[in-house]
Every structure is written in structure tokens, then in C-alpha cells.
Design a protein around this motif. Structure first.
Motif, PDB file in Angstrom:
ATOM      1  N   MET A  36     -39.776 -13.993 -58.170  1.00 19.45           N
ATOM      2  CA  MET A  36     -38.463 -14.623 -58.230  1.00 19.45           C
ATOM      3  C   MET A  36     -38.559 -15.855 -59.113  1.00 19.45           C
ATOM      4  SD  MET A  36     -37.137 -14.264 -54.266  1.00 19.45           S
ATOM      5  CE  MET A  36     -38.731 -14.617 -53.505  1.00 19.45           C
ATOM      6  N   PRO A  37     -37.428 -16.377 -59.596  1.00 21.17           N
ATOM      7  CA  PRO A  37     -37.467 -17.485 -60.556  1.00 21.17           C
ATOM      8  C   PRO A  37     -38.110 -18.748 -59.985  1.00 21.17           C
ATOM      9  CG  PRO A  37     -35.288 -16.473 -60.501  1.00 21.17           C
ATOM     10  CD  PRO A  37     -36.056 -15.896 -59.357  1.00 21.17           C
ATOM     11  N   ALA A  38     -38.954 -19.371 -60.767  1.00 23.86           N
ATOM     12  CA  ALA A  38     -39.551 -20.672 -60.441  1.00 23.86           C
ATOM     13  C   ALA A  38     -40.253 -21.185 -61.684  1.00 23.86           C
ATOM     14  CB  ALA A  38     -40.534 -20.569 -59.281  1.00 23.86           C
ATOM     15  N   GLU A  39     -40.229 -22.498 -61.875  1.00 17.59           N
ATOM     16  CA  GLU A  39     -40.938 -23.049 -63.035  1.00 17.59           C
ATOM     17  C   GLU A  39     -42.371 -23.406 -62.737  1.00 17.59           C
ATOM     18  OE1 GLU A  39     -38.433 -26.640 -61.576  1.00 17.59           O
ATOM     19  OE2 GLU A  39     -38.466 -24.465 -61.398  1.00 17.59           O
ATOM     20  N   GLN A  40     -42.741 -23.484 -61.458  1.00 13.98           N
ATOM     21  CA  GLN A  40     -44.134 -23.773 -61.124  1.00 13.98           C
ATOM     22  C   GLN A  40     -44.400 -23.361 -59.681  1.00 13.98           C
ATOM     23  OE1 GLN A  40     -45.507 -26.692 -59.115  1.00 13.98           O
ATOM     24  NE2 GLN A  40     -44.119 -28.401 -59.576  1.00 13.98           N
ATOM     25  N   LEU A  41     -45.700 -23.387 -59.323  1.00 12.23           N
ATOM     26  CA  LEU A  41     -46.151 -22.842 -58.044  1.00 12.23           C
ATOM     27  C   LEU A  41     -45.463 -23.490 -56.847  1.00 12.23           C
ATOM     28  CD1 LEU A  41     -48.023 -21.165 -56.244  1.00 12.23           C
ATOM     29  CD2 LEU A  41     -49.798 -22.889 -56.599  1.00 12.23           C
ATOM     30  N   MET A  42     -45.294 -24.805 -56.855  1.00 15.34           N
ATOM     31  CA  MET A  42     -44.751 -25.472 -55.676  1.00 15.34           C
ATOM     32  C   MET A  42     -43.296 -25.115 -55.415  1.00 15.34           C
ATOM     33  SD  MET A  42     -47.343 -27.035 -54.437  1.00 15.34           S
ATOM     34  CE  MET A  42     -46.699 -28.177 -53.223  1.00 15.34           C
ATOM     35  N   TRP A  43     -42.600 -24.524 -56.396  1.00 13.09           N
ATOM     36  CA  TRP A  43     -41.217 -24.077 -56.205  1.00 13.09           C
ATOM     37  C   TRP A  43     -41.125 -22.567 -56.049  1.00 13.09           C
ATOM     38  CZ3 TRP A  43     -38.085 -27.599 -54.690  1.00 13.09           C
ATOM     39  CH2 TRP A  43     -38.191 -28.906 -55.163  1.00 13.09           C
ATOM     40  N   ALA A  44     -42.255 -21.897 -56.052  1.00 10.05           N
ATOM     41  CA  ALA A  44     -42.251 -20.431 -55.991  1.00 10.05           C
ATOM     42  C   ALA A  44     -42.026 -19.959 -54.563  1.00 10.05           C
ATOM     43  CB  ALA A  44     -43.559 -19.875 -56.532  1.00 10.05           C
ATOM     44  N   ARG A  45     -40.984 -19.194 -54.330  1.00 10.30           N
ATOM     45  CA  ARG A  45     -40.722 -18.641 -53.008  1.00 10.30           C
ATOM     46  C   ARG A  45     -41.700 -17.497 -52.721  1.00 10.30           C
ATOM     47  NH1 ARG A  45     -34.919 -17.103 -51.537  1.00 10.30           N
ATOM     48  NH2 ARG A  45     -35.850 -17.437 -49.474  1.00 10.30           N
ATOM     49  N   ASN A  46     -41.813 -17.161 -51.444  1.00 11.39           N
ATOM     50  CA  ASN A  46     -42.681 -16.066 -51.000  1.00 11.39           C
ATOM     51  C   ASN A  46     -44.136 -16.263 -51.397  1.00 11.39           C
ATOM     52  OD1 ASN A  46     -40.310 -14.984 -50.048  1.00 11.39           O
ATOM     53  ND2 ASN A  46     -40.677 -12.934 -50.823  1.00 11.39           N
TER      54      ASN A  46
END
Length: 741
Positions: free
Chosen positions: A414-424
Motif C-alpha cells: 500500500m502507499p507509503a513514502e517510508q517504512l515508519m508510514w507503511a501499513r501492515n
């Protein structure tokens, strides 16, 4: 008959200990060594119901939430429950949506109690107030009660008259009565019971013992301490004493992450705070609960900061002194041994100090029949229908975007610009002191812009993984950073202006915002990713393999830290996200393995061997002087008087014999010069070996519960009067052994 059974049981435990592959506090010889778990378990609260012990701990922003462990002996634990599977709130911040997050602000500092035929677990959720979970069975199902109100970091007491009280607040301690149906606080009942100015802190645990109210709390100004306040009335007045301070087991405070803001984008400057190895700070044993064991003994379970690992739990014997529950042992109150006898096994040296296993311990019911084991199964091949209990999601996951299929974990990006915002992102705590963690990643389902791999979800974070897509490599220099920035530290590996579909393996370190890319061919459609962690040294490094056999390191050995942003230590993370702002493909993970290289401690005590004892503070060997005292001497001296045989006295106890025939014996009360010698084996001093790993150790006297030590500054000979190690392990109490062949 009873003795024979004891010896057989201990032998069985020893066999089981030698085969273990994970850290267990149980040494298999009737003793345990702290920490109970060499991984994070914050804010522990302990409860005994009959012969069963239950331990509840903080889970912050990860789910399932509010972990509960079970034990029969206070040493060996098993994860049996979580109070909830997902946060029961719909706001974006609980699910990591739209740049909203609850890092370090989820659910924390639980209190577990049993009354009215059911279990209660209380905790706070930032912005939501006091929460309570109830269940008839500790394994659930649990019922959630949103009690609201501004009550947190609390202790709860079910009093004899049926009233329920919550004790809370820092400095100014308050007591509020709760509705028995857990609908909320009773309006108008809040009262101050301990005013500011008494040095009392937070993290409250309230008990009623023999008609007296005891409040255990923790203060962190200016240094960490644990206190007890007592009164004949719940409303006070209270008198307060410190019950433990400065017990760090020789672990200094860690460097804290320095950064402005909270969870920040790549490109932000990070730093590590100053490191003072002599400082106790708040690293020492603090917040936790107390419990009376089935044999009548009393114990404290306190958390302690173990650097980048996070906060762990230590089991500490308690001694009642003048009506106060002091942590530690008679003769050394306020400090606690790292290695001690399990509940139900107590030392009883004979008057002459022979200390044989026959006369030095006694066994109570079933105290040594439990085979040593850890609380979790850490490795996972994902063949089951459910994830193992060790796993937790970073915030509430989107359950439609992950699955267990054909023996693999599938994460849809799913969309995220970096690991700390990555869901799941699926996580589990790292385990110390060292471990090598490996996972197999299938890349066949990845689409353009997908990033998938193995990381350390911390602040700052790091990861190694595959960045999928068509990328252009130019001979002129810097490669474009697939996370949207041109980074001068990115490595150029290919000289070509043609476009080709490639797999780019990336190692990213947020501390330095450094990106290292290598182009890899994956004929098998998968790659093996590895994290090599040395957590006692606060460092880790990544590696990879394209065949599952030969591994290559990538990136530097990275420094690790603890921090007060997410309030968690290092965590392994399996992740998949898309940097193009859309849903992408999927990553499949298999064969997640955790190899704990120092988990087997069965050979850490050099029984029967001849050793030299080097003082860590002076780097000089102990020397049995002709004058009759234990001193030290130049490291180059190889005389017989620097060589000692380690004599096994059973149950983790030893005596030391110089190869010239003399045995170490302590005279008097253990002051410098009291450590001398005797020619009689039956008069030899009996010590309890304190294992500090890596051939480091301490020797605890079973007479006065203090440690063998030599001051590095006074010039005095060895004493048996040291209360414990300092944070840097250089006050002369921590020793190192070298085998003499």
C-alpha cells in the motif's frame, strides 16, 4: 528418596537447558539469571491466583495489544493471551492512515487484578482515557470497557469492603474510586493522598497486606528509584522509603535518539545523544509489581532498560525489614543478585560453609520439575492457519491486505513514502544478547514502485529490501534514490544508459539517511535477507544471499539506540509498501528464523577448570599472596598463585582453590583483607556464580549477600563488601575468567 528425585529432576533440567535454542532465565540447576526475557517487556504488573502467576505488559502502538504471560514458577513463562486483537477505535491514527499515528501513545502501563471471579486489566490509551478489559478466563474472550477519565499509569485495589480504588499521578499522588461495573470513575471521589514534595513518582502498584496499604511507585528525578509508601488508610497519611536504587546489573544508560518532531520523513537529521557509561539515569530496575510466591517468599518483577533491546523484566527477591518490603537480601537491601535461586529453592549454607548440593538447598512442591523454556516461539515458517503469538502489527492492519497462503506470509503493498508510514508491517521484538535473523522473500508478485524486505522499526529505522521497477543507471554518477531524493551516499554500480527491468537491493539507514544499492539477479525469484544483531553492544548489520547459503553483508555495522518517541526498542519488521502512491503487488515471506548465538549458557561456568581471574576494572589477575590475602598482580605474571580451580558445589555454587592448595575463605564481615585462605576444603567459602556472559562474572557471598571485589583506586586488597556493580562495570566487582590449559 526425596534427594534422589531432586537430583534426577535437576539432571533432567540440565539436559533440557543444553538443548534450548532461545534465552531462558532458568539455568536448569535451581537458579535463574536475569533478565527473565532478553527482549522487551515494559511496565510489568504481576498477579498470582492460586498456583498460577500472570504478568501483563505494555504494547504501545502494536497489536494484538496488552500481552499476558503465564508461569508456574515465576521464572519460566508462556504467552497465553492478549486483551484485544485490534484497537477498538476508528480514528486514522490507530491505523496509520493519512499520516496519523500513535507511536508511543497507544496503550501502556497495565494493571492486572483478579476479583469477583474474573480478571481485570486496566490501562490508558492516549486521548481516550482509562480502559478496562475483563474476562472470566485469562485466555479470553475479553470484554472492553471504555471508562474514560484522566487516569493513567495507575494501580488498582479491590478493597475488603467491595470498593475499587485507582491510584494515579506523578509527584502528587491521587486516589479515585471506580464504579464496580467499570463504567468509569465515581465523580467527586478524587483526593490527593500523597502531596508533592515527598519524592514519590509514578507507575503505581497498590497492595493491602495484613491490613496495611502499600504503594509501590517509581521516581525518575534526578535518577531512577523505586519507592514504597505505606499507610493504615487508603487515604493516608503515608510514610515513604526507597526500596531499591542503582541496581543496573552493570548496564549503563543508553544513547537516546536526538531528533525534532516525531515520526519524520527521510532527509531529517538524526543524532545520538551523549553516552555516559558511569551514569545510572533511569536505566536501573524500576517500575513493576510485587508478589508472594506459593512458598511464602516475596518477589518483585521490575523493568530495566537494556539499551536498544528496550525495557526488560528482572525477577528480584524481597526481604521484609521492619514492615517494609525491601528489594534484595538481608545484608544487602536495595540491590538484588542477577543470578539467584528459584522460588522454592533457597540457599542454606552449613555453619562451616561447605555448601554441597545436599545441604545447601531444599525443594518445595514442583519447583524444579518445569523444563526451562522461553515465552515465545520466535521462528516461523508461516505454515499455520494463524500467526504465532510473537507477532504484532505496527498499528491496526488492513486485514484485507495480508494473508497466510500455501505456507507463506503475503503482504500486499500500500502507499507509503517510508517504512515508519507503511501499513501492515509485521513485527516482533529482537532478542539479546545477540541474534541472527533471516527471512526468505519471494519477489515474483512485486510491481513497479514496490519496496519489500526486512527492517528494524525504531526511531531511526533501517531496512534491507528489494525496490522493484524499471530504473535508469547513468555513467555520469549518482543513482536516483527510489524514495524520491538524490542522496550523495547512494552507490553507483552499473555504467549503462539503457533501461532494463532490474531488481535493486537496497540497504537504508535513517540515522545517516544513507542508501546503498546493489543490482542483483534472482534466478530463483527470491532473496534471503538477514539482520545480524549484537544488542548488548547496540549495533546491527544487514546481509543478503541469492542462493540461501552464501551471505554478503551490506552497509555498515549500524549503531542502535533507545528512544522516547515510540517507547519501544528494536523490532524486526517484515514490510511491503509502494512509493508511487498507489496499491502495488505483493511480497511473500517464508522461513523466518531467529538464531540466538549465546542462548546456551550451560558452559558459562568453568566447573572443574583452572582459570585466571582478571579484574575488569584494573585488568590485573587475582593473586593469592604468600602473605595470605587476595590481591592483584601484573598481567604478565603467570605464577601458580594466579591460577584457581573452580570447584562445583552444586546448584550454581562454587568454591575456589589456588593451585598451590589453598582455598579462598572470607573472615569477619568481608572488609578489605578479610578475603584470605584456608588449607581445609570443608572451610572453603561458597559463592553463587553470577553469569555476566562473555566470560564475565561476579561472585556472591551466601553469608552476607555481597560481592567479591577489589577497588581500582584505593590500593586495598580484595573484599567481600561490595553491594554490586556500577553501570560501567569498573568498580572492581566484575571479573573475567581465562582458562589455563
Amino acid at each position: 528418596m526425596r534427594l534422589a528425585l531432586l537430583l534426577l529432576t535437576l539432571a533432567a533440567c540440565l539436559c533440557g537447558r543444553a538443548q534450548t535454542k532461545t534465552w531462558t532465565a532458568d539455568n536448569g540447576n535451581g537458579t535463574f539469571t536475569n533478565p527473565l526475557f532478553y527482549d522487551e517487556f515494559s511496565d510489568p504488573d504481576i498477579l498470582r491466583v492460586g498456583d498460577d502467576y500472570y504478568l501483563a505488559g505494555t504494547t504501545m502502538h502494536t497489536v494484538p495489544g496488552l500481552v499476558i504471560l503465564h508461569s508456574k514458577d515465576l521464572v519460566n513463562w508462556e504467552n497465553i493471551s492478549y486483551c484485544f486483537d485490534r484497537f477498538p477505535f476508528t480514528e486514522d491514527r490507530f491505523s496509520l492512515k493519512n499520516h496519523q499515528e500513535i507511536y508511543g501513545q497507544g496503550i501502556w502501563a497495565p494493571c492486572i487484578r483478579y476479583a469477583n471471579g474474573q480478571f481485570y486489566v486496566y490501562s490508558n490509551v492516549n486521548g481516550k482515557g482509562l480502559q478496562c478489559f475483563t474476562a472470566k478466563d485469562i485466555r479470553g474472550p475479553w470484554t472492553h470497557h471504555n471508562m474514560k477519565g484522566n487516569i493513567y499509569d495507575l494501580g488498582v485495589l479491590f478493597d475488603d469492603d467491595g470498593k475499587v480504588y485507582a491510584i494515579h499521578g506523578y509527584g502528587t499522588v491521587k486516589c479515585t474510586e471506580l464504579h464496580p461495573d467499570m463504567s468509569g470513575p465515581i465523580e467527586g471521589t478524587e483526593r490527593v493522598i500523597i502531596p508533592e514534595g515527598n519524592g514519590v513518582g509514578e507507575g503505581h502498584h497498590m497492595y493491602k497486606i495484613n491490613g496495611m496499604y502499600y504503594l509501590i511507585s517509581t521516581d525518575y528525578r534526578p535518577n531512577g528509584r523505586t519507592l514504597c509508601s505505606r499507610s493504615k488508610s487508603i487515604w493516608g497519611p503515608y510514610e515513604t522509603r526507597v526500596i531499591t536504587a542503582d541496581e543496573t546489573y552493570g548496564y549503563h544508560a543508553a544513547s537516546l535518539t536526538q531528533v525534532r518532531g516525531r515520526i519524520v520523513p527521510d532527509g531529517t537529521k538524526f543524532g545520538l545523544g551523549p553516552l555516559d557509561k558511569d551514569a545510572t539515569a533511569c536505566t536501573n530496575a524500576h517500575q513493576g509489581g510485587i508478589v508472594q510466591a506459593t512458598d511464602g517468599s516475596w518477589w518483585a518483577l521490575m523493568m530495566m532498560d537494556f539499551h536498544s533491546i528496550g525495557r526488560t523484566v528482572c525477577l528480584m527477591p524481597m526481604t521484609w525489614e521492619d514492615g517494609w518490603p525491601m528489594i534484595g537480601l538481608k545484608g544487602n537491601l536495595g540491590r538484588a543478585p542477577r543470578t539467584w535461586f528459584k522460588p522454592g529453592l533457597t540457599p542454606n549454607p552449613s555453619p562451616k560453609g561447605e555448601g554441597s548440593s545436599n545441604s545447601s538447598t531444599r525443594q518445595l512442591v514442583n519447583s524444579s520439575t518445569i523444563i526451562p523454556h522461553g515465552p515465545y516461539e520466535r521462528s516461523d515458517n508461516f505454515d499455520g492457519k494463524q500467526l504465532g503469538r510473537i507477532w504484532q502489527w505496527n498499528h491496526n492492519p488492513d486485514d484485507k491486505m495480508w494473508s497466510l497462503k500455501k505456507g507463506k506470509l503475503r503482504l500486499n503493498s500500500m502507499p507509503a513514502e517510508q517504512l515508519m508510514w507503511a501499513r501492515n508491517t509485521l513485527t516482533q521484538r529482537v532478542i539479546g544478547p545477540d541474534c541472527i535473523t533471516t527471512v526468505e522473500l519471494s519477489v515474483k508478485g512485486l510491481k513497479d514502485g514496490d519496496v519489500a524486505g526486512l527492517g528494524n522499526i525504531n526511531v531511526p529505522c533501517s531496512w534491507i529490501g528489494i525496490v522493484s521497477g524499471v530504473q535508469e543507471f547513468r555513467s555520469s554518477g549518482v543513482q536516483t534514490n527510489a524514495l524520491g531524493a538524490n542522496n550523495s551516499s547512494t552507490r553507483k554500480l552499473v555504467n549503462s544508459s539503457t533501461k532494463t527491468k532490474t531488481y535493486t537491493l537496497r540497504c537504508f539507514e535513517q540515522l545517516t539517511n544513507d542508501t546503498i544499492d546493489v543490482q542483483v539477479e534472482l534466478p530463483l525469484g527470491k532473496i534471503w535477507l538477514r539482520s545480524i544483531g549484537e544488542y548488548d553492544k547496540d549495533q546491527a548489520q544487514y546481509a543478503y544471499s541469492t542462493d540461501g547459503e552464501t551471505f554478503h553483508t551490506l552497509g555498515r555495522m549500524m549503531p542502535l539506540s533507545y528512544q522516547l518517541i515510540s517507547f519501544q526498542g528494536s523490532r524486526h519488521a517484515l514490510f511491503a509498501f509502494n512509493i508511487n502512491g498507489k496499491n502495488g503487488g505483493y511480497a511473500e515471506f517464508d522461513n523466518f528464523t531467529v538464531n540466538e548465538t549465546k542462548a546456551d549458557r550451560s558452559k558459562n561456568i568453568p566447573y572443574g577448570k583452572t582459570i585466571r581471574i582478571i579484574n575488569k576494572a584494573t585488568n590485573r589477575p587475582a593473586h593469592a599472596t604468600p602473605h595470605g590475602v587476595l590481591y592483584d598482580i601484573d598481567l604478565r605474571n603467570q605464577s601458580a598463585q594466579t591460577k584457581f580451580r573452580v570447584i562445583d558445589k552444586g546448584n550454581g555454587m562454587v568454591s575456589l582453590q589456588c593451585v598451590d592448595g589453598r582455598y579462598i575463605k572470607v573472615y569477619g564481615i568481608g572488609l578489605p583483607g578479610d578475603v584470605r585462605f584456608t588449607d581445609k576444603a570443608e572451610e572453603a567459602e561458597v559463592f553463587l556464580w553470577q553469569d555476566y556472559l562473555n566470560n564475565e562474572f561476579m561472585l556472591l557471598s551466601l553469608k552476607n549477600h555481597r560481592y567479591l571485589a577489589k577497588s581500582p583506586t584505593t590500593g586495598s586488597p580484595y573484599s567481600m563488601d561490595c553491594v554490586g556493580p556500577d553501570p560501567a562495570r569498573r568498580n572492581g566487582s566484575v571479573l573475567r575468567w581465562e582458562e589455563i590449559k
